[in-house]
Design an enzyme around this catalytic site. Structure first.
Site, PDB file in Angstrom:
ATOM      1  N   LEU A 107       1.274  -0.681  -0.171  1.00  8.85           N
ATOM      2  CA  LEU A 107       0.249  -0.010   0.189  1.00  8.85           C
ATOM      3  C   LEU A 107       0.863   1.258   0.401  1.00  8.85           C
ATOM      4  O   LEU A 107       2.112   1.235   1.010  1.00  8.85           O
ATOM      5  CB  LEU A 107      -0.726  -0.036   1.346  1.00  8.85           C
ATOM      6  CG  LEU A 107      -2.227  -0.941   1.464  1.00  8.85           C
ATOM      7  CD1 LEU A 107      -2.290  -0.776   2.900  1.00  8.85           C
ATOM      8  CD2 LEU A 107      -3.211  -1.219   0.125  1.00  8.85           C
ATOM      9  N   HIS A 108       0.895   1.916  -1.028  1.00  7.84           N
ATOM     10  CA  HIS A 108       1.103   3.005  -0.783  1.00  7.84           C
ATOM     11  C   HIS A 108       0.421   4.371  -1.231  1.00  7.84           C
ATOM     12  O   HIS A 108       1.373   5.861  -1.297  1.00  7.84           O
ATOM     13  CB  HIS A 108       2.853   2.947  -2.326  1.00  7.84           C
ATOM     14  CG  HIS A 108       2.113   2.780  -3.124  1.00  7.84           C
ATOM     15  ND1 HIS A 108       1.908   2.183  -3.668  1.00  7.84           N
ATOM     16  CD2 HIS A 108       3.053   4.448  -4.401  1.00  7.84           C
ATOM     17  CE1 HIS A 108       1.738   2.613  -5.285  1.00  7.84           C
ATOM     18  NE2 HIS A 108       2.512   3.537  -5.293  1.00  7.84           N
ATOM     19  N   ARG A 109      -0.110   4.513  -2.137  1.00  8.54           N
ATOM     20  CA  ARG A 109      -0.954   5.349  -2.781  1.00  8.54           C
ATOM     21  C   ARG A 109      -1.832   6.684  -1.424  1.00  8.54           C
ATOM     22  O   ARG A 109      -2.298   6.060  -1.193  1.00  8.54           O
ATOM     23  CB  ARG A 109      -2.342   5.039  -3.906  1.00  8.54           C
ATOM     24  CG  ARG A 109      -1.802   4.577  -4.810  1.00  8.54           C
ATOM     25  CD  ARG A 109      -2.641   4.240  -6.114  1.00  8.54           C
ATOM     26  NE  ARG A 109      -1.855   3.911  -6.758  1.00  8.54           N
ATOM     27  CZ  ARG A 109      -1.569   4.724  -7.722  1.00  8.54           C
ATOM     28  NH1 ARG A 109      -0.797   5.623  -8.608  1.00  8.54           N
ATOM     29  NH2 ARG A 109      -1.027   3.029  -9.231  1.00  8.54           N
ATOM     30  N   ASP A 134      -2.513  -1.589  -4.366  1.00  8.36           N
ATOM     31  CA  ASP A 134      -3.530  -0.393  -4.373  1.00  8.36           C
ATOM     32  C   ASP A 134      -2.452   0.133  -5.884  1.00  8.36           C
ATOM     33  O   ASP A 134      -1.989   0.697  -6.483  1.00  8.36           O
ATOM     34  CB  ASP A 134      -2.566   0.517  -4.187  1.00  8.36           C
ATOM     35  CG  ASP A 134      -1.471   1.082  -3.009  1.00  8.36           C
ATOM     36  OD1 ASP A 134      -0.588   0.918  -3.287  1.00  8.36           O
ATOM     37  OD2 ASP A 134      -2.257   2.490  -2.098  1.00  8.36           O
TER      38      ASP A 134
END
Length: 380
Positions: free
Chosen positions: A218-220, A296
């Site tokens: 997850l990074h957005r 994501d």
């Protein structure tokens, strides 16, 4: 190299997803024999050690120039790349500038080349999330509008470009170079057990994860910048980790947000195993061996489809609809409640029907080389 005048192509990379796309293209240029390719790294991803590992594993040559722009706001980063590339293009006069993907370096290079009347080829053209809150969507729209060659990964992308007024003669369906890299490097994939052992994990944990695990990335900003949203997602994942072990590759941005919001306890529970960003071979092995991927990331949606691994995408939209239509991807939305529901369904039934998308066959780069060569020669 033949005795023909070679086509001078300047190839732009700026972030690690670009590396996986550019490596097979440069190799195809070499095999073709009639290209003089110059590689420019903008330095948008500035982790020198990790960048070096990716270059080495993918067989990328040393960049002819590294602009070293580093971090900054969207505008600052784009502007610095543009200034550096203007000088580069003036000095070396390429016949064509080749850009891949949708990062800031992509749009910056396309803008400079278009203003200097240098033809632009865009690999992965026509992908749309229809969400202009995503910086990548703006990059895609602008790059496609000013490119001369639009090289697509799926037929729907070409149809979208035609709806936007792009001439069909400029659009070429070539397949997915990301899958070229994946297929050519599968034998080099590092099993997750080896990756975890090297990082000092207890052997009982290594053994349990080797049989079944979910890989999470997850990074957005929409998922990690809001502490309430991030906390809710981590709660869901922490609960799921009690049923299936999780390997969470923790992006620096996500790590910073977890630390700032004091959420570390949510990733330290039973079955939750955190690792830093992995090199290409290790990440490929982690993906290949997973029972499930929660992400994501755009690239992982494609790679899981190619590998037949169930994927849950924690976003409200995706610019890669073929991974849903033909592949293993399920778009679950960004709501923690919806993710919890999706995890419950996937854990019971991991057999979503899928097929390999058209032209995801490992030969996209050769088709790109042929299209570019023909195009430049047609201008002579």
């Amino acid at each position: 190299m033949t005795n023909k005048t070679p086509v001078r192509v300047t190839c732009i990379v700026g972030a690690r997803p670009n590396f996986m796309k550019m490596a097979p293209i440069l190799a195809a240029f070499e095999v073709h024999g009639d290209f003089d390719a110059r590689l420019i790294h903008t330095g948008q991803h500035y982790d020198v050690e990790m960048n070096a590992v990716f270059f080495q594993q993918l067989g990328l040559p040393e960049p002819d120039l590294n602009l070293g722009v580093g971090s900054g706001t969207q505008t600052t980063q784009t502007a610095q790349v543009m200034i550096g590339l203007e000088n580069e293009f003036l000095a070396n006069s390429p016949d064509l500038v080749l850009v891949v993907g949708d990062v800031n370096s992509t749009v910056a290079a396309a803008l400079v080349a278009a203003k200097m009347r240098i033809p632009v080829a865009h690999v992965e053209a026509g992908l749309r999330s229809f969400d202009r809150d995503m910086p990548e969507e703006i990059n895609r729209l602008v790059t496609d509008r000013i490119s001369d060659l639009l090289l697509t990964t799926e037929r729907a992308a070409g149809e979208q470009l035609e709806r936007e007024g792009i001439s069909s003669e400029a659009i070429h369906f070539v397949g997915n170079v990301m899958i070229d890299s994946l297929l050519s490097n599968l034998k080099q994939a590092v099993p997750i057990a080896e990756t975890l052992s090297k990082r000092g994990f207890d052997q009982d944990i290594v053994h349990s994860i080797s049989t079944e695990y979910a890989l999470v990335t997850l990074h957005r900003p929409t998922n990690v910048d809001n502490s309430s949203q991030l906390s809710g997602l981590l709660d869901v994942l922490s609960d799921f980790a009690k049923r299936m072990p999780i390997v969470f590759t923790l992006h620096p941005r996500t790590r910073a947000r977890i630390d700032a919001a004091s959420l570390n306890d949510k990733i330290n529970g039973p079955g939750f195993h955190v690792v830093p960003p992995l090199d290409y071979f290790a990440m490929l092995g982690a993906t290949k061996g997973a029972s499930l991927v929660v992400t994501d990331s755009g690239g992982l949606q494609e790679e899981t489809t190619a590998l037949g691994i169930p994927c849950l995408t924690v976003r409200e939209n995706t610019e890669r609809p073929i991974t849903i239509k033909d592949g293993t991807n399920t778009l679950v939305g960004a709501s923690p409640d919806l993710l919890a529901q999706a995890l419950g369904s996937v854990s019971k039934d991991k057999t979503k029907h899928s097929r390999t998308p058209e032209l995801w066959d490992g030969h996209a780069a050769q088709r790109i080389a042929t299209v570019i060569y023909s195009y430049i020669k047609s201008l002579s």
